[in-house]
Design a protein around this motif. Structure first.
Motif, PDB file in Angstrom:
ATOM      1  N   HIS A 163       0.824  -1.203   0.000  1.00 43.76           N
ATOM      2  CA  HIS A 163       0.000   0.000   0.000  1.00 43.76           C
ATOM      3  C   HIS A 163       0.862   1.259   0.000  1.00 43.76           C
ATOM      4  CE1 HIS A 163      -2.928  -2.997   1.243  1.00 43.76           C
ATOM      5  NE2 HIS A 163      -3.883  -2.125   0.976  1.00 43.76           N
ATOM      6  N   ALA A 164       2.030   1.178  -0.600  1.00 44.31           N
ATOM      7  CA  ALA A 164       2.947   2.325  -0.583  1.00 44.31           C
ATOM      8  C   ALA A 164       2.409   3.502  -1.384  1.00 44.31           C
ATOM      9  CB  ALA A 164       4.313   1.903  -1.119  1.00 44.31           C
ATOM     10  N   GLY A 165       1.739   3.217  -2.514  1.00 43.46           N
ATOM     11  CA  GLY A 165       1.214   4.294  -3.338  1.00 43.46           C
ATOM     12  C   GLY A 165       2.325   5.177  -3.874  1.00 43.46           C
ATOM     13  N   LEU A 166       1.999   6.452  -4.113  1.00 44.54           N
ATOM     14  CA  LEU A 166       2.955   7.391  -4.679  1.00 44.54           C
ATOM     15  C   LEU A 166       3.744   8.138  -3.609  1.00 44.54           C
ATOM     16  CD1 LEU A 166       0.652   8.938  -7.454  1.00 44.54           C
ATOM     17  CD2 LEU A 166       2.504   7.307  -7.792  1.00 44.54           C
ATOM     18  N   ARG A 167       3.391   7.986  -2.345  1.00 42.44           N
ATOM     19  CA  ARG A 167       3.998   8.774  -1.284  1.00 42.44           C
ATOM     20  C   ARG A 167       5.060   7.991  -0.516  1.00 42.44           C
ATOM     21  NH1 ARG A 167      -0.978  10.834  -1.594  1.00 42.44           N
ATOM     22  NH2 ARG A 167      -1.204  13.095  -1.411  1.00 42.44           N
ATOM     23  N   SER A 168       6.090   8.686  -0.100  1.00 45.22           N
ATOM     24  CA  SER A 168       7.086   8.094   0.792  1.00 45.22           C
ATOM     25  C   SER A 168       6.522   8.082   2.207  1.00 45.22           C
ATOM     26  CB  SER A 168       8.382   8.907   0.765  1.00 45.22           C
ATOM     27  OG  SER A 168       8.160  10.201   1.304  1.00 45.22           O
ATOM     28  N   ILE A 169       7.051   7.211   3.051  1.00 47.16           N
ATOM     29  CA  ILE A 169       6.577   7.149   4.426  1.00 47.16           C
ATOM     30  C   ILE A 169       6.902   8.448   5.155  1.00 47.16           C
ATOM     31  CG2 ILE A 169       8.682   6.095   5.337  1.00 47.16           C
ATOM     32  CD1 ILE A 169       5.046   5.274   6.345  1.00 47.16           C
ATOM     33  N   GLU A 170       8.031   9.079   4.793  1.00 48.77           N
ATOM     34  CA  GLU A 170       8.398  10.355   5.421  1.00 48.77           C
ATOM     35  C   GLU A 170       7.365  11.430   5.103  1.00 48.77           C
ATOM     36  OE1 GLU A 170      10.425   8.554   3.546  1.00 48.77           O
ATOM     37  OE2 GLU A 170      11.834   7.760   5.047  1.00 48.77           O
ATOM     38  N   ALA A 171       6.901  11.461   3.852  1.00 45.54           N
ATOM     39  CA  ALA A 171       5.893  12.455   3.466  1.00 45.54           C
ATOM     40  C   ALA A 171       4.578  12.205   4.185  1.00 45.54           C
ATOM     41  CB  ALA A 171       5.684  12.427   1.953  1.00 45.54           C
ATOM     42  N   ARG A 172       4.220  10.938   4.368  1.00 41.00           N
ATOM     43  CA  ARG A 172       2.984  10.618   5.090  1.00 41.00           C
ATOM     44  C   ARG A 172       3.074  11.067   6.542  1.00 41.00           C
ATOM     45  NH1 ARG A 172       1.665   4.657   4.934  1.00 41.00           N
ATOM     46  NH2 ARG A 172      -0.063   5.455   6.200  1.00 41.00           N
ATOM     47  N   ILE A 173       4.240  10.865   7.144  1.00 39.77           N
ATOM     48  CA  ILE A 173       4.435  11.300   8.534  1.00 39.77           C
ATOM     49  C   ILE A 173       4.295  12.817   8.639  1.00 39.77           C
ATOM     50  CG2 ILE A 173       6.145  11.510  10.381  1.00 39.77           C
ATOM     51  CD1 ILE A 173       7.204   8.751   9.542  1.00 39.77           C
ATOM     52  N   GLU A 174       4.914  13.545   7.692  1.00 37.57           N
ATOM     53  CA  GLU A 174       4.849  15.003   7.721  1.00 37.57           C
ATOM     54  C   GLU A 174       3.418  15.498   7.553  1.00 37.57           C
ATOM     55  OE1 GLU A 174       7.023  17.475   8.360  1.00 37.57           O
ATOM     56  OE2 GLU A 174       8.350  15.851   9.016  1.00 37.57           O
ATOM     57  N   GLU A 175       2.661  14.877   6.633  1.00 40.63           N
ATOM     58  CA  GLU A 175       1.285  15.328   6.423  1.00 40.63           C
ATOM     59  C   GLU A 175       0.433  15.041   7.648  1.00 40.63           C
ATOM     60  OE1 GLU A 175      -1.114  15.039   2.634  1.00 40.63           O
ATOM     61  OE2 GLU A 175      -2.128  13.499   3.831  1.00 40.63           O
ATOM     62  N   ALA A 176       0.583  13.855   8.237  1.00 45.05           N
ATOM     63  CA  ALA A 176      -0.207  13.518   9.424  1.00 45.05           C
ATOM     64  C   ALA A 176       0.124  14.460  10.576  1.00 45.05           C
ATOM     65  CB  ALA A 176       0.045  12.071   9.829  1.00 45.05           C
ATOM     66  N   ALA A 177       1.403  14.795  10.726  1.00 39.93           N
ATOM     67  CA  ALA A 177       1.791  15.748  11.770  1.00 39.93           C
ATOM     68  C   ALA A 177       1.186  17.119  11.497  1.00 39.93           C
ATOM     69  CB  ALA A 177       3.321  15.841  11.853  1.00 39.93           C
ATOM     70  N   GLY A 178       1.139  17.502  10.220  1.00 41.63           N
ATOM     71  CA  GLY A 178       0.523  18.781   9.848  1.00 41.63           C
ATOM     72  C   GLY A 178      -0.965  18.808  10.173  1.00 41.63           C
ATOM     73  N   LEU A 179      -1.647  17.685   9.960  1.00 44.68           N
ATOM     74  CA  LEU A 179      -3.065  17.608  10.315  1.00 44.68           C
ATOM     75  C   LEU A 179      -3.252  17.807  11.814  1.00 44.68           C
ATOM     76  CD1 LEU A 179      -4.160  14.549   8.131  1.00 44.68           C
ATOM     77  CD2 LEU A 179      -4.906  16.908   7.825  1.00 44.68           C
ATOM     78  N   ALA A 180      -2.394  17.161  12.601  1.00 41.22           N
ATOM     79  CA  ALA A 180      -2.496  17.288  14.059  1.00 41.22           C
ATOM     80  C   ALA A 180      -2.218  18.720  14.508  1.00 41.22           C
ATOM     81  CB  ALA A 180      -1.535  16.315  14.725  1.00 41.22           C
ATOM     82  N   MET A 181      -1.166  19.311  13.952  1.00 45.79           N
ATOM     83  CA  MET A 181      -0.805  20.669  14.352  1.00 45.79           C
ATOM     84  C   MET A 181      -1.847  21.689  13.914  1.00 45.79           C
ATOM     85  SD  MET A 181       3.361  20.758  13.962  1.00 45.79           S
ATOM     86  CE  MET A 181       3.436  20.063  12.305  1.00 45.79           C
ATOM     87  N   ALA A 182      -2.647  21.346  12.881  1.00 49.03           N
ATOM     88  CA  ALA A 182      -3.682  22.266  12.409  1.00 49.03           C
ATOM     89  C   ALA A 182      -4.710  22.568  13.484  1.00 49.03           C
ATOM     90  CB  ALA A 182      -4.376  21.695  11.167  1.00 49.03           C
ATOM     91  N   ILE A 183      -4.847  21.692  14.477  1.00 49.55           N
ATOM     92  CA  ILE A 183      -5.789  21.967  15.574  1.00 49.55           C
ATOM     93  C   ILE A 183      -5.042  22.059  16.903  1.00 49.55           C
ATOM     94  CG2 ILE A 183      -7.891  21.084  14.538  1.00 49.55           C
ATOM     95  CD1 ILE A 183      -7.365  18.430  15.939  1.00 49.55           C
TER      96      ILE A 183
END
Length: 432
Positions: A28-48
């Motif tokens: 299920h790797a898709g087009l994204r690196s695991i590092e990019a997924r971590i950064e986006e998830a952290a950004g979602l958390a920091m958004a609130i």
């Protein structure tokens, strides 16, 4: 509305210390690196306002039905959470109610999955009555499988839910009925909103102004572009989901008296199905537009993956490339790109007829974008000769604003016109 009750019973709030876990599923790797997924998830958390104190990824070869992760991985997560004094565990995946409950018991943390996190952001950001209704509907749909006693607080929000049943009815049955009744009520309210929006949209189509819709991945710069083109002051921050409710403003486009630019909610990978369904009414604005501008953060390492996610959501809404209005890709954030990559991107954009490279922040490329929008709105036009009464000012003005007047002659009280219009606008003119 929050996924959690923010009282004294362990709910979450701003400044909450959290451990972020990103499962890396085999195949299920898709087009994204695991590092990019971590950064986006952290950004979602920091958004609130959540304080992500630690981040980890775990390889998941075979998801466990009870906990998603393996026993040893869960034990390690519990230790890390304790070391960092984290009371919240964010799992960047969709968890079943059983998996969520197991992880909470094993880690002694409150657990929120990706769907819950996005719902949390939407609940905080929705500004209009419609947006709040849509978020609440999505929230209730999500929570229906996670029934807890705290949901009785919903009874006090909008006048109660009526009779909750006799003494033989269990609390979970009462909660389930409360949620079901509330969802039915919200759907009726949203249907009324949808009909009202449809009437407004019909009136706009009869008006002599084309509508241009901005779509794109969250934080791609749509609102900054919207402000640049309309001189408006819509919230535009370096945050995920800075814009939730659709906004419309007048914009100047060459060859048109005026046009309407619509800013819409940003998309995200793995957008919860509850939210896709709830925001369908809002995104109907996109399907009714004359032109779609797909804004991309071309400086982002996952720009291609983000673009694919946007197209997937549009297709899920019945707006695949063959079924939607014409679109232009807007490659934004040139100001963040250094040479020689910048020259390569500009060269690629110039070779493609459906791409304009810009910086919404500095204004670079905005004039070219306006010209491209004008050309696309006039593209595919058909020339017809029509005759109108000279006193029919509204229809004459409509033709001047929406089309290209090639010839114009007076014959008594009759005005003879040769007009070039798109097929869509000819259909609209026939309905005037």
């Amino acid at each position: 509305m929050s996924v959690f009750n923010r009282g004294d019973d362990g709910g979450i709030g701003r400044g909450e210390r959290a451990l972020l876990i990103v499962p890396d599923r085999a195949g299920h790797a898709g087009l994204r690196s695991i590092e990019a997924r971590i950064e986006e998830a952290a950004g979602l958390a920091m958004a609130i306002g959540i304080d992500v104190v630690a981040r980890r990824s775990y390889r998941v070869r075979q998801p466990r039905p009870s906990s998603l992760l393996g026993k040893g991985q869960v034990e390690e997560i519990a230790e890390i959470a304790e070391q960092h004094e984290a009371r919240l565990l964010i799992v960047d995946a969709a968890l079943s109610p059983v998996q969520q409950k197991t992880l909470e018991e094993e880690t002694k943390c409150k657990v929120i999955d990706r769907t819950g996190l996005i719902l949390e952001i939407f609940g905080e950001r929705a500004a209009t009555a419609e947006g709040r209704l849509q978020v609440e509907l999505a929230h209730l749909d999500y929570q229906a499988g996670r029934l807890v006693r705290s949901w009785t607080h919903l009874e006090r929000q909008r006048g109660g839910f009526g009779f909750l049943g006799g003494p033989g009815e269990t609390q979970i049955e009462a909660d389930r009925r409360m949620i079901r009744d509330r969802m039915a009520r919200i759907r009726r309210e949203l249907e009324q909103v949808r009909r009202t929006r449809g009437l407004h949209r019909d009136r706009r189509q009869k008006a002599p102004w084309p509508v241009i819709a901005l779509v794109g991945y969250t934080n791609a710069g749509k609102s900054t572009l919207f402000n640049r083109m309309t001189q408006a002051s819509v919230m535009a921050e370096d945050l995920l989901f800075a814009t939730l409710d659709p906004t419309m403003r007048q914009v100047k486009i060459p060859g048109f008296d005026r046009a309407i630019l619509s800013d819409t909610v940003g998309f995200v990978s793995d957008l919860p199905t509850e939210l896709v369904a709830a925001f369908r009414a809002t995104l109907e604005e996109v399907s009714a537009a004359d032109l779609i501008l797909h804004v991309r953060d071309i400086a982002h390492e996952d720009s291609d993956a983000q673009a694919a996610d946007v197209e997937a959501v549009l297709a899920a809404l019945g707006l695949g490339e063959e079924d939607s209005p014409p679109r232009i890709e807007v490659w934004n954030k040139l100001d963040l790109i250094e040479q020689p990559e910048r020259g390569e991107i500009l060269g690629e954009a110039q070779r493609r007829i459906d791409v304009i490279a810009i910086s919404a922040l500095t204004g670079e490329g905005i004039d070219q974008l306006r010209e491209a929008v004008a050309a696309e709105l006039h593209a595919g036009g058909q020339t017809r000769r029509i005759r109108l009464n000279a006193g029919d000012g509204p229809r004459i003005a409509w033709l001047h604003a929406r089309g290209e007047i090639l010839e114009q002659q007076m014959d008594g009280d009759q005005l003879h016109l040769a007009v070039k219009l798109s097929p869509e606008n000819w259909a609209r003119f026939d309905r005037l």
